[in-house]
Design a protein around this motif. Structure first.
Motif, short mmCIF file in Angstrom:
data_model
loop_
_atom_site.label_atom_id
_atom_site.label_comp_id
_atom_site.label_asym_id
_atom_site.label_seq_id
_atom_site.Cartn_x
_atom_site.Cartn_y
_atom_site.Cartn_z
N PRO A 261 39.13 34.48 54.43
CA PRO A 261 39.42 35.65 55.27
C PRO A 261 39.10 36.98 54.61
N VAL A 262 39.00 37.02 53.26
CA VAL A 262 38.68 38.24 52.52
C VAL A 262 37.65 37.86 51.45
N ARG A 263 36.80 38.80 51.09
CA ARG A 263 35.75 38.54 50.12
C ARG A 263 36.30 38.00 48.80
N ARG A 264 35.56 37.07 48.20
CA ARG A 264 35.97 36.54 46.89
C ARG A 264 36.01 37.64 45.84
N SER A 265 35.07 38.56 45.89
CA SER A 265 35.05 39.64 44.89
C SER A 265 36.30 40.51 45.00
N SER A 266 36.81 40.68 46.20
CA SER A 266 38.03 41.48 46.37
C SER A 266 39.25 40.75 45.82
N VAL A 267 39.28 39.43 45.97
CA VAL A 267 40.36 38.65 45.36
C VAL A 267 40.32 38.81 43.84
N ARG A 268 39.14 38.70 43.26
CA ARG A 268 39.03 38.87 41.80
C ARG A 268 39.43 40.27 41.37
N GLU A 269 39.13 41.25 42.20
CA GLU A 269 39.49 42.64 41.91
C GLU A 269 40.99 42.81 41.80
N MET A 270 41.75 42.06 42.58
CA MET A 270 43.21 42.14 42.53
C MET A 270 43.74 41.83 41.14
N GLY A 271 43.05 40.94 40.42
CA GLY A 271 43.55 40.47 39.14
C GLY A 271 43.11 41.27 37.94
N LEU A 272 42.33 42.33 38.15
CA LEU A 272 41.92 43.17 37.03
C LEU A 272 43.05 44.11 36.62
N TRP A 273 42.96 44.65 35.41
CA TRP A 273 43.94 45.65 34.97
C TRP A 273 43.61 46.98 35.64
N HIS A 274 44.52 47.45 36.49
CA HIS A 274 44.33 48.74 37.15
C HIS A 274 45.42 49.75 36.76
N ALA A 275 46.41 49.32 36.02
CA ALA A 275 47.52 50.18 35.62
C ALA A 275 47.68 50.14 34.11
N PRO A 276 48.45 51.07 33.53
CA PRO A 276 48.66 51.04 32.08
C PRO A 276 49.34 49.75 31.64
N PRO A 277 48.99 49.23 30.45
CA PRO A 277 49.64 48.01 29.96
C PRO A 277 51.15 48.19 29.82
N HIS A 278 51.88 47.10 29.99
CA HIS A 278 53.32 47.11 29.81
C HIS A 278 53.75 45.76 29.27
N ALA A 279 54.94 45.69 28.71
CA ALA A 279 55.46 44.42 28.18
C ALA A 279 55.52 43.40 29.30
N ASP A 280 54.90 42.24 29.07
CA ASP A 280 54.79 41.24 30.14
C ASP A 280 56.01 40.35 30.22
N ASP A 281 56.40 39.76 29.10
CA ASP A 281 57.49 38.78 29.12
C ASP A 281 58.19 38.83 27.76
N PRO A 282 59.35 39.47 27.68
CA PRO A 282 60.04 39.58 26.38
C PRO A 282 60.44 38.24 25.80
N ASP A 283 60.53 37.20 26.63
CA ASP A 283 60.90 35.88 26.13
C ASP A 283 59.71 35.11 25.56
N ARG A 284 58.50 35.65 25.74
CA ARG A 284 57.29 34.96 25.28
C ARG A 284 56.35 36.00 24.70
N PRO A 285 56.48 36.34 23.41
CA PRO A 285 55.65 37.38 22.81
C PRO A 285 54.16 37.07 23.02
#
Length: 464
Positions: A261-285
């Motif tokens: 229903p939506v372009r594959r390239s747009s799906v892949r675009e969703m998963g790129l870094w678009h915001a500043p990095p932040h701590a992902d999971d404090p329980d798993r360094p």
């Protein structure tokens, strides 16, 4: 994978007991389908009704990536621009005073990536899903929206995604929920996925519970409303697996016709870094993660790149984790307030990972030519044997006499060698292994972007 699935079943049962979750369902998606589902506990404590694979759960903020996908669909159709001012699509926002005089206009991209400057609002947002259009208008007009100017830092905002929903309504000409149904839910055959949790509760539905002083009680059902884009969906494991299979089908990039229903390239675009990095999971360094569009992207030391998102509402916790390079997705839904399902999906992915086949990458003719040239140079002891495959920079960066000295030293240590394997990273980079008389030699190659790609970088590592 039978052993892995048995371990997953045991882990889910143990997790439900340890975390005091009345009931849960977890699913594994691979090769375009739900390959395994496991259930534990009760969907209805009072009636002692167990969770089934088809029991519906609310998935809260896991709705956000579907919202992001809808915005990208409209963008792909030329109906909106992500960097245009939000007021262009939500006219009421034109009257909102900027956070500072030098603030940029809030854009859809700011909202998608949680950098609009709005205050984080999880507890509040969870209780206002039923907001009416007039109430959202009033909030835009009178609310104290900004914690900081847009474009400064990541701060998770449910309200931001609620406003994206309003933009989708205005641009598409139909309510947000109707657009999502028509664009994503119906094309994917998700027949039991809905924003109307009250209606869903009339069927096989997991009631949401809280635990206070050892006593279980039902949470109220938060109704559907104007800001459902931030977290209103209810779905089942089989339905959600269809959605995850669609997202995973975007990898790897290829020449096949579009089928979703939506372009594959747009799906892949969703998963790129678009915001500043932040701590992902404090329980798993691990290295920091960052938000894309409705998905977090984290680099995991064990699992590699993983895309994920959590959901939490009064009565519910959920999480999805995808490893796109392996083509696998793991999700889990539970019916206790803010159940920490991200801990479970990570555990299940870790159990599953060793049994997953390594993705195959074809060796391009350019890489094959380059490797064969390096092997010829090793055999001859003279980099000149690879001259035809070298980029313009290669011998300028390290003269031939030094390259030949390196080859002589390696050959003295390891003896003669033969090509054992080539492992491409992509068409223009990869590694290879020489099986030698006294050990093994690994070479790593990066090719140039020329019309006839040549070797721009070559390194060796001895593996005895």
């Amino acid at each position: 994978m039978d052993a892995a699935f048995a371990a997953i079943d045991a882990a889910c049962s143990a997790f439900a007991e340890e975390q005091q979750i009345p009931g849960l369902v977890a699913g594994i998606v691979r090769a375009g389908r739900l390959v395994h589902a496991t259930t534990a506990g009760l969907a209805d404590i009072e009636a002692a009704r167990p969770v089934a694979a088809g029991t519906a759960f609310r998935i809260a903020s896991m709705t956000k990536n579907m919202t992001a996908l809808a915005i990208l669909a409209l963008r792909d159709q030329g109906k909106l621009a992500l960097d245009a001012p939000l007021a262009q699509y939500v006219p009421q926002f034109a009257a909102v005073a900027p956070a500072t005089r030098d603030s940029p206009p809030v854009s859809l991209r700011h909202l998608l990536t949680h950098v609009a400057g709005f205050v984080t609002d999880d507890p509040w947002g969870d209780r206002v899903l039923g907001m009416t259009p007039a109430e959202l208008d009033a909030l835009i007009a009178t609310g104290k929206l900004f914690a900081r100017p847009p474009g400064i830092a990541f701060e998770y905002s449910n309200l931001g995604y609620g406003m994206i929903g309003r933009a989708i309504t205005n641009v598409s000409g139909m309510p947000y929920q109707a657009y999502i149904r028509r664009t994503i839910i119906e094309p994917l055959g998700m027949t039991r996925t809905t924003f109307d949790a009250i209606e869903a509760s009339r069927g096989d539905y997991a009631w949401g519970y809280r635990l206070d002083d050892g006593a279980w009680s039902r949470e109220r059902i938060e109704p559907d409303g104007e800001v459902g884009a931030m977290g209103g969906l209810a779905t089942t494991a089989p339905d959600y697996a269809r959605y995850i299979a669609f997202l995973l089908s975007a990898w790897p990039p290829r020449d096949d016709p579009e089928s979703g229903p939506v372009r594959r390239s747009s799906v892949r675009e969703m998963g790129l870094w678009h915001a500043p990095p932040h701590a992902d999971d404090p329980d798993r360094p691990s290295p920091p993660g960052a938000y894309g569009y409705g998905l977090n992207n984290a680099a995991d030391a064990e699992l590699g790149r993983r895309l994920h998102h959590a959901g939490g509402l009064p009565g519910y916790g959920s999480h999805v984790l995808m490893i796109p390079d392996k083509g696998v997705g793991v999700f889990a839904f539970g019916n206790r307030t803010y159940a920490p399902m991200s801990r479970l999906t990570l555990q299940l992915a870790t159990i599953l990972y060793p049994s997953l086949p390594k993705p195959k990458v074809a060796t391009s003719p350019y890489l094959k030519r380059a490797v064969e040239a390096v092997v010829a140079a090793y055999v001859a002891g003279d980099i000149a044997a690879a001259q035809h495959a070298l980029a313009v920079n290669f011998l300028l960066d390290m003269p031939a006499r030094l390259r030949n000295a390196e080859l002589a030293s390696l050959k003295e240590k390891l003896g003669e060698g033969r090509l054992e394997k080539i492992e491409p990273v992509h068409a223009l980079a990869g590694s290879f292994m020489l099986a030698c008389d006294r050990g093994r030699l690994k070479g790593t190659i990066v090719l140039s972007p020329d019309a006839e790609p040549g070797i721009q970088k070559l390194t060796f590592a001895v593996e005895e």
